[in-house]
Design an enzyme around this catalytic site. Structure first.
Site, PDB file in Angstrom:
ATOM      1  N   HIS A 135     -30.704 -13.233  10.017  1.00  0.00           N
ATOM      2  CA  HIS A 135     -31.080 -11.813   9.989  1.00  0.00           C
ATOM      3  C   HIS A 135     -32.243 -11.517  10.928  1.00  0.00           C
ATOM      4  CE1 HIS A 135     -30.551  -7.901   8.559  1.00  0.00           C
ATOM      5  NE2 HIS A 135     -30.536  -8.094   7.252  1.00  0.00           N
ATOM      6  N   ASP A 152     -28.633  -7.837  12.988  1.00  0.00           N
ATOM      7  CA  ASP A 152     -28.746  -6.790  11.969  1.00  0.00           C
ATOM      8  C   ASP A 152     -27.506  -6.801  11.076  1.00  0.00           C
ATOM      9  OD1 ASP A 152     -31.196  -5.929  12.949  1.00  0.00           O
ATOM     10  OD2 ASP A 152     -30.276  -4.498  14.337  1.00  0.00           O
TER      11      ASP A 152
END
Length: 425
Positions: free
Chosen positions: A396, A400
């Site tokens: 992450h 995204d």
């Protein structure tokens, strides 16, 4: 002539290895190019062959750690055949055979001393805590209990057997048998059921453990899921598999479809084909696809290079070559390096759904799973379709959530509509 057998170099970063197994033993005759032993590094397992023919003399044992370039054995090339020892004919000449002379002594009969009887267990004999507790609870005389343990020692089973007879020395009356406490074992049973086997972790297993822990601790890993209707791909594969096999000499599998689908998705979402290096994000304009393959020594991830340029047949042949190298212990360090994205197929082992762990330093890994017929809704009707759950784990910090979800949706669209793969759109 004596030829030294050395540990070969298997990569610049590898300085030592474990001699996992001798395929030939001390003193055996070996032939040139015959496998001698197996070495294991933290990345690969490799067979080492003889460079000459002769008699083998080993210098290290299985399980020893050896440095690259170390001499682990020698081959005596002056000996090309095993030693043969002619069978010695027995000397059967009756004139040379003499009976042993009888000793000139008078036979004396000596009576052996009687064997003293084994001492009966007494109340003073050492008892285990469990036995003492039982004896005290039931007010028993240990001297009246026959011990079956070492040197006549009374064990817990002896006390329980004595109680089952029903007679207690304190009252002389028959008492109901005492139930055995639940989940308790006699001393003999405990000794049998508590056996363990301890084995040191192999170098590959240690390396796998280190990388998996590092992936969990050093990334912001998250997983998103979806499901794919495999009807079109399975139909296409079934329709053309025989012609594909005849034309290219290799079977048409599912992995090549997923590699092609991932290439299409990675082109649209390059963050999943990138990784963090220091304070920078390194984007790759090519795809080196890691394909996770299970082996007896652990999971290895050889890399197919420039899969964006490869055909279905080239992908299938590359995967098959890696499987053969792994089974023959011929996988090289270079085969494992440089991957930018990874696919893992737990479905071949029956996994319905799982969360794959990132293969550092990569930012994405796709998990394939078992194909299972399930009821699904298509055009407002319930139909039975072969469905597969897929999982995308991603870092992450680089990717995204929207990119990850859309990436997986793109893979789904290309598998459910394989004509998109042929048109490369």
């Amino acid at each position: 002539m004596i030829v030294e057998v050395k540990v070969p170099g298997v990569g610049e970063s590898v300085q030592e290895a474990t001699l996992a197994e001798w395929l030939k033993k001390e003193g055996e005759m070996v032939q040139k190019d015959e496998p001698l032993f197996v070495i294991e590094t933290d990345k690969v397992t490799l067979e080492v062959v003889a460079t000459a023919s002769g008699r083998l003399h080993t210098k290290v044992r299985e399980g020893d750690t050896v440095s690259v370039g170390a001499v682990v054995a020698t081959i005596d090339t002056s000996i090309t055949k095993p030693d043969t020892v002619p069978d010695a004919a027995p000397d059967t000449d009756p004139e040379k055979t003499e009976a042993p002379a009888a000793p000139d002594t008078q036979s004396v009969s000596v009576e052996a001393p009687p064997t003293p009887p084994a001492p009966a267990p007494s109340s003073s004999m050492a008892l285990s805590p469990a036995v003492r507790r039982l004896v005290a609870e039931h007010n028993l005389d240990p001297g009246r209990i026959t011990g079956t343990g070492p040197n006549g020692r009374i064990i817990k089973g002896d006390v329980l057997a004595y109680l089952e007879k029903g007679e207690t020395p304190s009252t002389g009356k028959t008492a109901p048998p005492a139930p055995s406490p639940p989940f308790e074992e006699t001393e003999g049973q405990a000794a049998e059921s508590e056996e363990i086997t301890r084995k040191p972790m192999t170098r590959i297993r240690r390396r796998i453990a280190e990388r998996l822990v590092a992936a969990k601790q050093n990334t912001a890993m998250l997983t998103t899921f979806n499901e794919i209707d495999m009807s079109r791909v399975l139909s296409l594969r079934s329709q053309h598999k025989e012609v594909f096999q005849e034309t290219h000499g290799v079977a048409l599998g599912l992995m090549s479809f997923f590699i092609k689908a991932c290439v299409a998705a990675l082109t649209k979402f390059p963050a999943l084909n990138a990784f963090i290096e220091g304070d920078d994000i390194v984007y790759h304009h090519y795809v080196h696809m890691g394909v996770a393959i299970g082996s007896e020594k652990g999971l290895v991830v050889p890399v197919l290079r420039h899969v964006e340029k490869a055909s279905f047949a080239e992908l299938e042949k590359g995967i098959l070559q890696f499987v053969d190298r792994i089974s023959e212990n011929k996988l090289a360090i270079a085969d494992l390096e440089g991957g930018t994205f990874t696919i893992s197929n737990g479905g071949v082992y029956g996994s319905l759904l799982s969360t794959p762990i990132l293969n550092l330093p990569q930012s994405g890994i796709l998990g394939m799973h078992k194909i299972e017929k399930r009821p699904v809704v298509v055009d407002d009707e319930i139909v039975i379709r072969p469905m597969m759950y897929v999982a995308l784990s991603y870092d992450h910090r680089v990717v995204d959530g929207k990119e990850a979800v859309t990436f997986l949706k793109t893979v789904k669209e290309h598998i459910e509509n394989p004509e998109l793969l042929m048109l490369e759109i």
